[in-house]
Design a protein around this motif. Structure first.
Motif, PDB file in Angstrom:
ATOM      1  N   GLN A   1      64.242  -0.867  -5.925  1.00  0.00           N
ATOM      2  CA  GLN A   1      64.209  -1.881  -6.978  1.00  0.00           C
ATOM      3  C   GLN A   1      65.623  -2.146  -7.520  1.00  0.00           C
ATOM      4  N   ASP A   2      66.378  -1.078  -7.740  1.00  0.00           N
ATOM      5  CA  ASP A   2      67.743  -1.231  -8.259  1.00  0.00           C
ATOM      6  C   ASP A   2      68.597  -2.056  -7.304  1.00  0.00           C
TER       7      ASP A   2
ATOM      8  N   ASP B   1      67.660  -5.689  -7.143  1.00  0.00           N
ATOM      9  CA  ASP B   1      68.235  -6.382  -8.304  1.00  0.00           C
ATOM     10  C   ASP B   1      69.695  -6.766  -8.074  1.00  0.00           C
ATOM     11  N   HIS B   2      70.345  -6.131  -7.084  1.00  0.00           N
ATOM     12  CA  HIS B   2      71.732  -6.455  -6.746  1.00  0.00           C
ATOM     13  C   HIS B   2      71.824  -7.273  -5.450  1.00  0.00           C
TER      14      HIS B   2
ATOM     15  N   MET C   1      56.623  -5.608  -5.124  1.00  0.00           N
ATOM     16  CA  MET C   1      58.022  -5.788  -4.728  1.00  0.00           C
ATOM     17  C   MET C   1      58.131  -6.441  -3.348  1.00  0.00           C
TER      18      MET C   1
ATOM     19  N   THR D   1      58.843 -10.228  -2.732  1.00  0.00           N
ATOM     20  CA  THR D   1      60.162 -10.868  -2.841  1.00  0.00           C
ATOM     21  C   THR D   1      61.234 -10.180  -2.001  1.00  0.00           C
ATOM     22  N   THR D   2      60.946  -8.990  -1.481  1.00  0.00           N
ATOM     23  CA  THR D   2      61.919  -8.210  -0.728  1.00  0.00           C
ATOM     24  C   THR D   2      61.252  -7.718   0.548  1.00  0.00           C
TER      25      THR D   2
END
Length: 166
Positions: A70-71, A74-75, A97, A100-101
């Motif tokens: 997740q971190d 976010d990048h 998650m 989107t990823t």
């Protein structure tokens, strides 16, 4: 006064030139052997270093947990392998998650594969079957081909990427 004299707790100090050189050397080595370069970012856990990887054209990283995935998502990371066996307690976050990823998970049992497949959006997750290399660390025994087959069958709706040895 030197920089080191100001450091009083565990701190990541990076020589950017050396790190970029080492990253390029590893990427070139992977290219020479026709391999994908998928660095594991658990050691540095740095958005800055991961941005250097993106600048080099690296498109997929490996992490050790869903939280770390997740971190890094976010990048800006869009392709992430979670390098630990999938945890059924994280299925709701994992499937959310994955919308989107592009996530890749490791499966080590047919039961967990079925749980995730039953709750995931079809085609939203990639997976490897993790195979034990003989050290008893993690994964399915390589001799147990029937268990490997059962894991793959139970993961219907998920995209099989292959076998993974750690």
């Amino acid at each position: 006064m030197s920089l080191l004299s100001t450091v009083h707790q565990p701190t990541l100090l990076i020589d950017e030139r050396k790190v970029r050189h080492n990253l390029r050397r590893m990427a070139d080595r992977a290219d020479r052997h026709n391999l994908a370069f998928r660095p594991h970012v658990k050691t540095h856990q740095s958005a800055v270093v991961s941005r250097w990887l993106q600048e080099m054209g690296v498109t997929e990283i490996a992490v050790t947990s869903l939280r770390m995935a997740q971190d890094f998502a976010d990048h800006g990371w869009q392709q992430i392998l979670i390098g630990m066996p999938a945890n059924p307690r994280e299925i709701p976050v994992l499937t959310e998650m994955a919308q989107t990823t592009r996530l890749t998970i490791l499966l080590t049992s047919a039961e967990v594969a079925a749980l995730i497949a039953n709750q995931a959006i079809p085609g939203s997750l990639d997976f490897y079957v993790e195979v034990d290399a003989g050290y008893g660390r993690s994964g399915v025994s390589w001799q147990d081909t029937l268990q490997i087959r059962d894991i793959i069958a139970a993961a219907r709706g998920l995209r099989f990427r292959g076998l993974y040895v750690h």
